[in-house]
Structures are given as structure tokens and as C-alpha cells.
Design an enzyme around this catalytic site. Structure first.
Site, PDB file in Angstrom:
ATOM      1  N   ASN A 214       0.821  -1.202   0.000  1.00  0.00           N
ATOM      2  CA  ASN A 214       0.000   0.000   0.000  1.00  0.00           C
ATOM      3  C   ASN A 214       0.862   1.262   0.000  1.00  0.00           C
ATOM      4  O   ASN A 214       0.828   2.045  -0.949  1.00  0.00           O
ATOM      5  CB  ASN A 214      -0.945   0.023   1.204  1.00  0.00           C
ATOM      6  CG  ASN A 214      -1.953   1.154   1.131  1.00  0.00           C
ATOM      7  OD1 ASN A 214      -2.954   1.045   0.429  1.00  0.00           O
ATOM      8  ND2 ASN A 214      -1.696   2.248   1.831  1.00  0.00           N
ATOM      9  N   ASP A 215       1.634   1.461   1.043  1.00  0.00           N
ATOM     10  CA  ASP A 215       2.390   2.706   1.183  1.00  0.00           C
ATOM     11  C   ASP A 215       3.407   2.901   0.068  1.00  0.00           C
ATOM     12  O   ASP A 215       3.639   4.034  -0.374  1.00  0.00           O
ATOM     13  CB  ASP A 215       3.113   2.738   2.534  1.00  0.00           C
ATOM     14  CG  ASP A 215       2.140   2.653   3.695  1.00  0.00           C
ATOM     15  OD1 ASP A 215       1.006   3.151   3.552  1.00  0.00           O
ATOM     16  OD2 ASP A 215       2.502   2.085   4.735  1.00  0.00           O
TER      17      ASP A 215
END
Length: 472
Positions: free
Chosen positions: A398-399
Site C-alpha cells: 500500500n504505502d
């Protein structure tokens, strides 16, 4: 009486030191990492045997018993630990190293003290003793900081406590006072050699280690583990000076230098400074944002639809993340790669430097599943290829793909280089839920029209997609 002469001792120590250097060289690449690890272990074995054969040791049964107990604890833990928990294991082992160095320094302080009856003053402080005591106080403080700080990072990664930064009013003042007190205690220990002051210094080091790591949260915790690893290396090198052991100086310096280089590399990959990581929370910054889950609509899909996208694509880039490690889906994703390549699809893996919970986490995970090393591409190499990719398949990350790193000043990850998956024609996210990643911030890419989400456990989802691809 010792078995080895000083000459042979020096030669064997040199052999061990060369093994450590070759081990670090081997660990720099996934292709040679296993061999490098074995070389390092062989060097450590040579060093331990050399100590036994070249040193007049007391209490050998106790020493052997301690080694046996340590091996009985460490070997099963290391064999059974999951890849998702490897950073926690590294933190624990690192902390134990720092704590051991601190205890050795505390015990060695007594050897620098001349009994009162043999000197005109309370203690005789010679030039030699002074420098030895400087090394002792350095080892005491830095080793204690590494020990307690590593325990806090372990608790954060193991989610025994919040992964978010922990701050309280006056924290900078308390940390500053503890450091000043430690400096004062160090000076008095060097001058007087008082054991109780050394214990005070040890306690101050433990307190400082906790205060140093508490304000660090989110994706910065693995970077702090690397920094504490460098601290442990420096403490071990200083303990080598205390004990007069050249090999400890060499090994500790290697660990300290490599840990420092790795810390700077990881901080650079995050687009941040080391000082910003350690003290950002003091200024109101944070690596952990809100954990609220948005109720905005997203486009979700079935495994069969994702299989069609992948099966008829010419080029697919897979982005692995921590979710893949948690689900233990590395073998399934390797099978998916093989199935797609059998259909003529070009498949590569895009590896972000800080994907997972430590550097190289994804490389090791995929190597375990026998994914060809040639298929693993680093961020700098693969970013320009997303524009030619038909599908970017994001599995549990995600990040490291969040465009907020480029578009949202003030975001916890703003400035961090990311994998530019948004440039692909289609983006597919395999996610368990809409909860944000480790940094705790929402990913706007999830709501873009070219993005499709497949919800579920990463391994189960990959298995369903694999079955559907084979049925095409």
C-alpha cells in the site's frame, strides 16, 4: 595453559575477519545471500573455537552451559519464525548483542581499579586506565540504548503496543536531561571508576533507549532497527578495545558501518532524514496517519475477471508487499508467474527498498519460492516500465505505491520514492480490506477508474486467480 600460540591466534582471527567481510559482500545480493550467511556463520565458529584454544578461561563448565542454553533457545526460534516476523527476530537478536556488550563492560570496570591499599589516593587513574574506562562507559551507554530500544521496536512490530508514535508533554526535556545525566555519570566513572555510578549510567542508557524509540512509528520502525543494529556494532567494537580483542573490534566496526550505511539508504528510500525519523514526532510530524476506513465506493472484481486481465496481457508487473508475507502466498504467486509466462506473458516483480518490514524482505520471500532472481527488479530499474505494463498487480502493498508520497505535502510519506503503478494501463489490488497500510494513510489510487480491487486473503485470492488463469 593455552593450545594456540599468539601467531596462530592472530592468523585464525584474520581468517574469521575475512569471513565476516565476505559474508557482508554475499549478503548484498539475493543470489549470494545464502552463501554469504554460511560464510559468516563459519567465521563466527572459527572465532569462538579460537577463543577457547587461545585463552586461559575460568569457569569453562558455566561458559559451555550458557552456550548450550542460548543455542537451545535461539535455534528453534530461528527455525520456526515466519518471514513476517523476521524483523522482530532481528530486533531481539540485536538487542541481546547490545545488552551483552554492556554487561561485559560493567564487569570489566573492576579490572581498571587499583585497590585502595596499593595507591596513594582512592583509585589510581593512569592514562591506560582512562582510555579503557572511556571505552567502558561508551559500551555501557550505547549497549544499553540498543538493548532497551530494540525491545521497544520488537513490541511495536509484534503489535504488543501501538505502532504509532508515542509522545507525551516534556518528552524532549526528559530525553535531554537523561543524556546530560549520562554524560555527567560517564565523566565521573572515568575519573573514579565507581561501580555504582556505572550502574546508574547503565540505567540511564536503558531509559534513553526507550525514549528514543517511543516517538517513532509506522514505516520508520524498521529503519530504527537498522540504526540500533549500528549502535550494537559500535558497542561491540568498543568492548573489543576493553577486552583487548582485535576480532571484536573488526566485527563490531563492520556491523556498525554496515548498519549505518543501511540506515542512511533506507531513510533515503523513504525520502527522509534520519533526524526527521527520530525526532519528527517532536515537531508534530508522524509516520502514522489516521486509521479510519473510507466509505467511498471502489471498483471490485472477481478472481475470474482478474484472471482474464492477466491472461491476455502482454506484460504484467507484480508488486509484492507485507500482505503477501502475512498470507504466506509467495509460492502461489510464483506459480501464477509460471502460468502466465507459459501463455507468453512477460512477468516481473517490482521490489521497493522498504517493502515489507525490513530491507530485502520481499527478495528473501520470493527467493524462498524459487522465483528467478532475474525477475526481481529494483524500483530505479522498473519504474520506467510501468507505462508499458498492461497490468500492475499489487499484492499486499500500500504505502510503497501510494501517490500521496508525490502529491500531498504534509502526508507522513510525502517525499518517499514510490513504485509508479498508477502509470500502468490497469491496476489490480489484492487486499484483505480497505484498511490503510502500515503508515496509516489512505491510498487515493484505490479510487481511480483504472483500479480494480480483489478482496480476500492474498494467498486464497492468488490461488483462485491461478486456477482461473489455467482454465482460460
Amino acid at each position: 595453559m593455552t593450545i594456540l600460540s599468539p601467531t596462530w591466534t592472530a592468523i585464525l582471527y584474520l581468517v574469521a575477519a575475512v569471513c565476516f567481510i565476505l559474508a557482508l559482500k554475499g549478503l548484498s545480493s539475493p543470489k549470494t545471500a545464502r552463501r554469504g550467511n554460511l560464510i559468516g556463520a563459519a567465521g563466527a565458529l572459527v572465532a569462538v573455537i579460537t577463543v577457547f584454544l587461545s585463552t586461559k578461561l575460568d569457569n569453562i563448565p558455566w561458559i559451555l552451559a550458557a552456550i548450550a542454553v542460548g543455542a537451545a533457545i535461539a535455534a528453534p526460534v530461528a527455525r520456526r519464525v515466519q518471514m513476517t516476523q523476521m524483523p522482530q527476530l532481528v530486533a531481539l537478536f540485536n538487542g541481546v548483542g547490545g545488552g551483552a556488550a554492556a554487561l561485559v563492560a560493567l564487569l570489566e570496570l573492576g579490572h581498571t581499579v587499583v585497590p585502595e591499599g596499593e595507591t596513594t589516593g582512592l583509585y589510581e587513574l593512569t592514562t591506560v586506565n582512562a582510555w579503557v574506562r572511556v571505552a567502558i562507559v561508551f559500551t555501557l551507554f550505547v549497549g544499553a540504548v540498543s538493548f532497551s530500544g530494540s525491545l521497544v521496536t520488537f513490541a511495536k512490530l509484534q503489535e504488543l503496543m501501538t505502532t504509532r508514535p508515542v509522545v507525551f508533554p516534556g518528552l524532549p526535556v526528559v530525553m535531554g536531561l537523561s543524556i546530560l545525566a549520562a554524560v555527567a555519570a560517564s565523566v565521573f566513572v572515568v575519573i573514579t571508576g565507581e561501580g555504582w555510578l556505572a550502574v546508574v549510567l547503565l540505567v540511564l542508557g536503558l531509559v534513553t533507549g526507550v525514549l528514543l524509540v517511543l516517538p517513532v512509528g509506522g514505516a520508520d520502525v524498521p529503519i530504527v532497527i537498522s540504526l540500533l543494529n549500528a549502535f550494537t556494532g559500535l558497542a561491540v567494537a568498543a568492548s573489543g578495545l576493553v577486552l583487548g580483542n582485535v576480532l571484536l573490534v573488526v566485527a563490531g566496526t563492520l556491523v556498525g558501518a554496515s548498519g549505518t550505511i543501511l540506515t542512511r539508504a533506507m531513510a533515503s528510500a523513504m525520502g527522509r532524514s534520519v533526524s526527521g525519523i527520530l525526532f519528527g514526532a517532536f515537531r508534530g510530524g508522524s509516520t502514522a496517519g489516521s486509521t479510519d476506513v473510507s466509505d467511498r465506493p471502489v471498483r471490485s472484481s472477481s478472481a475470474e475477471d482478474v484472471a482474464v486481465l492477466l491472461g491476455y496481457a502482454q506484460r504484467v508487473i507484480i508488486v509484492p508487499g507485507y500482505g503477501l508475507a502475512v498470507a504466506q502466498g509467495q509460492h502461489t504467486v510464483a506459480e501464477l508467474q509460471a502460468a502466465l509466462e507459459a501463455r507468453g506473458t512477460e512477468v516481473v516483480f517490482a521490489i521497493h527498498p522498504v517493502a515489507g518490514r525490513m530491507p530485502g524482505h520481499m527478495n528473501v520471500l520470493l527467493a524462498e519460492a524459487n522465483v528467478p532472481y532475474e525477475s526481481l527488479k529494483e524500483m530505479s530499474e522498473v519504474n520506467g516500465e510501468f507505462k508499458q505494463a498492461d497490468v500492475a498487480l499489487v499484492v499486499g502493498a500500500n504505502d510503497v505505491v501510494n501517490p500521496a508520497a508525490k502529491s500531498t505535502p504534509g502526508s507522513p510519506i510525502y517525499g518517499m520514492p514510490i513504485l509508479e503503478v498508477e502509470d500502468a494501463r490497469q491496476v489490480v489490488f489484492l487486499k484483505r480490506s480497505m484498511r490503510p497500510g502500515f503508515a496509516g494513510i489512505e491510498n487515493e489510487l484505490l479510487y481511480e477508474p483504472q483500479t480494480t480491487l480483489l478482496f480476500g486473503d492474498a494467498k486464497d485470492s492468488l490461488a483462485k486467480v491461478l486456477t482461473a488463469v489455467k482454465a482460460l
